[in-house]
Design a protein around this motif. Structure first.
Motif, mmCIF file in Angstrom:
data_model
loop_
_atom_site.group_PDB
_atom_site.id
_atom_site.type_symbol
_atom_site.label_atom_id
_atom_site.label_comp_id
_atom_site.label_asym_id
_atom_site.label_seq_id
_atom_site.Cartn_x
_atom_site.Cartn_y
_atom_site.Cartn_z
ATOM 1 N N ASP A 35 0.816 -1.204 0.000
ATOM 2 C CA ASP A 35 0.000 0.000 0.000
ATOM 3 C C ASP A 35 0.858 1.265 0.000
ATOM 4 O OD1 ASP A 35 -2.526 -1.267 -0.001
ATOM 5 O OD2 ASP A 35 -2.352 -1.636 2.162
ATOM 6 N N HIS A 36 2.170 1.083 0.193
ATOM 7 C CA HIS A 36 3.068 2.236 0.296
ATOM 8 C C HIS A 36 4.332 2.014 -0.542
ATOM 9 C CE1 HIS A 36 0.517 2.414 3.943
ATOM 10 N NE2 HIS A 36 0.542 3.715 3.703
ATOM 11 N N VAL A 37 4.126 1.578 -1.763
ATOM 12 C CA VAL A 37 5.265 1.318 -2.646
ATOM 13 C C VAL A 37 6.056 2.591 -2.927
ATOM 14 C CG1 VAL A 37 5.915 0.629 -4.993
ATOM 15 C CG2 VAL A 37 4.229 -0.715 -3.723
ATOM 16 N N MET A 38 5.361 3.690 -3.190
ATOM 17 C CA MET A 38 6.059 4.919 -3.554
ATOM 18 C C MET A 38 6.845 5.503 -2.382
ATOM 19 S SD MET A 38 5.555 4.930 -6.674
ATOM 20 C CE MET A 38 6.459 6.439 -7.010
ATOM 21 N N GLU A 39 6.352 5.314 -1.168
ATOM 22 C CA GLU A 39 7.105 5.766 -0.007
ATOM 23 C C GLU A 39 8.424 5.017 0.101
ATOM 24 O OE1 GLU A 39 3.923 5.267 -0.168
ATOM 25 O OE2 GLU A 39 2.792 6.620 1.151
ATOM 26 N N HIS A 40 8.377 3.708 -0.182
ATOM 27 C CA HIS A 40 9.600 2.892 -0.170
ATOM 28 C C HIS A 40 10.542 3.362 -1.276
ATOM 29 C CE1 HIS A 40 11.209 -1.271 1.064
ATOM 30 N NE2 HIS A 40 12.171 -0.638 0.445
ATOM 31 N N PHE A 41 9.982 3.642 -2.437
ATOM 32 C CA PHE A 41 10.788 4.130 -3.556
ATOM 33 C C PHE A 41 11.495 5.441 -3.207
ATOM 34 C CE2 PHE A 41 10.155 7.449 -6.880
ATOM 35 C CZ PHE A 41 11.310 7.205 -7.612
ATOM 36 N N GLN A 42 10.752 6.381 -2.633
ATOM 37 C CA GLN A 42 11.321 7.687 -2.311
ATOM 38 C C GLN A 42 12.405 7.589 -1.247
ATOM 39 O OE1 GLN A 42 7.683 9.651 -1.315
ATOM 40 N NE2 GLN A 42 7.109 9.987 -3.452
ATOM 41 N N LYS A 43 12.258 6.650 -0.337
ATOM 42 C CA LYS A 43 13.246 6.477 0.725
ATOM 43 C C LYS A 43 14.488 5.741 0.217
ATOM 44 C CE LYS A 43 13.822 4.518 5.365
ATOM 45 N NZ LYS A 43 13.155 3.802 6.489
ATOM 46 N N TYR A 44 14.295 4.708 -0.610
ATOM 47 C CA TYR A 44 15.420 3.864 -1.043
ATOM 48 C C TYR A 44 16.150 4.439 -2.255
ATOM 49 C CZ TYR A 44 18.026 -0.438 -1.887
ATOM 50 O OH TYR A 44 19.026 -1.362 -2.051
ATOM 51 N N LYS A 45 15.445 5.183 -3.105
ATOM 52 C CA LYS A 45 16.008 5.800 -4.317
ATOM 53 C C LYS A 45 16.761 4.760 -5.174
ATOM 54 C CE LYS A 45 16.478 10.299 -2.083
ATOM 55 N NZ LYS A 45 15.216 10.788 -2.633
ATOM 56 N N PRO A 46 16.033 3.768 -5.690
ATOM 57 C CA PRO A 46 16.692 2.700 -6.463
ATOM 58 C C PRO A 46 17.146 3.175 -7.836
ATOM 59 C CG PRO A 46 14.323 2.457 -6.581
ATOM 60 C CD PRO A 46 14.575 3.579 -5.610
ATOM 61 N N ASP A 47 18.092 2.427 -8.391
ATOM 62 C CA ASP A 47 18.554 2.670 -9.760
ATOM 63 C C ASP A 47 17.782 1.831 -10.764
ATOM 64 O OD1 ASP A 47 20.936 4.433 -9.204
ATOM 65 O OD2 ASP A 47 21.477 2.679 -8.000
ATOM 66 N N LEU A 48 17.071 0.802 -10.279
ATOM 67 C CA LEU A 48 16.297 -0.085 -11.155
ATOM 68 C C LEU A 48 15.244 -0.802 -10.321
ATOM 69 C CD1 LEU A 48 17.582 -2.361 -13.989
ATOM 70 C CD2 LEU A 48 16.283 -3.413 -12.144
ATOM 71 N N PHE A 49 14.103 -1.098 -10.965
ATOM 72 C CA PHE A 49 13.018 -1.845 -10.323
ATOM 73 C C PHE A 49 12.882 -3.221 -10.967
ATOM 74 C CE2 PHE A 49 11.838 2.498 -9.518
ATOM 75 C CZ PHE A 49 11.155 2.484 -8.310
#
Length: 235
Positions: A35-49
């Motif tokens: 339910d909070h994928v984008m929050e994880h993305f913003q915190k982790y700042k990945p180079d690839l998904f």
């Protein structure tokens, strides 16, 4: 160390991917709150998904669209779906590649390396962000954003490509065949109505920034931008 974000709801598959990715020298993180994928993305700042399609709450297509509003980093779909249209949908919604389950880990690593090279490494040719400007309109193709004065709207990859083609051919007509050739390399996946649907979406995005009627239909030929709409005249 480049970071890979794994969005996969099967814990065993996610852990298997993470172990193999880390073995080859990449950092990785697994999303466990869907339910909070984008929050994880913003915190982790990945180079690839690495992104599965079948997820709780919202599917992978939805999350890819959300990612594309904020990032142009590579997205590789990994899914048990093997239909051609599933792969087309993945690419249409902003994905860069598609791997079917069951997969060989070496294939996953090879595709990760390939996408990272294209985005950041030896094959990356884009140094500065491109901006296409026309009479108060700005298109950011890599950021997937259209702005007019103080208004902005996010775009899908297809929408950005269409608007870029219309801007490049400004004062001329962008032919239907030319648009199809640029947007869809494999014509077998394109039916008669596909371009019409995408043009309708582009028109709605222009309307969202106050440019109703910006895309004109030239019957039997294609489409062109209406400069008076961009200037804010004739509305």
């Amino acid at each position: 160390m480049q970071r890979i974000l794994i969005i996969e709801d099967d814990p065993k598959i996610a852990e298997h991917l993470q172990a193999y990715i880390q073995k080859y020298g990449f950092a990785s993180s697994i999303v466990d709150d869907f339910d909070h994928v984008m929050e994880h993305f913003q915190k982790y700042k990945p180079d690839l998904f690495l992104l599965d399609i079948n997820l709780p709450s919202y599917d992978g297509y939805y999350w890819c669209r959300q990612i594309r509003k904020q990032s142009i980093c590579p997205v590789i779909f990994i899914s048990a779906r093997v239909g051609e249209m599933d792969q087309v949908m993945a690419l249409e919604n902003g994905g860069d590649d598609f791997i079917t389950k069951p997969f060989h880990p070496e294939i996953v690593i090879a595709k990760i390396r390939s996408q990272l090279r294209r985005a950041y490494g030896e094959y990356a040719v884009q140094v500065e962000e491109r901006v296409l400007e026309l009479e108060g309109l700005q298109l950011y193709p890599e950021r997937l954003k259209l702005t007019v004065k103080d208004k902005a709207v996010p775009l899908s990859k297809r929408e950005a490509d269409l608007i870029e083609s219309l801007i490049e051919r400004y004062r001329r007509v962008a032919g239907r065949e030319d648009l199809l050739e640029k947007l869809w390399d494999d014509q077998m996946y394109v039916d008669e109505n596909t371009l019409n649907v995408n043009i309708t979406r582009v028109r709605k995005k222009f309307e969202a920034v106050g440019m109703k009627g910006a895309v004109e239909t030239v019957r039997g030929v294609g489409y062109r931008l209406n400069i008076s709409r961009i200037k804010g005249e004739g509305q």
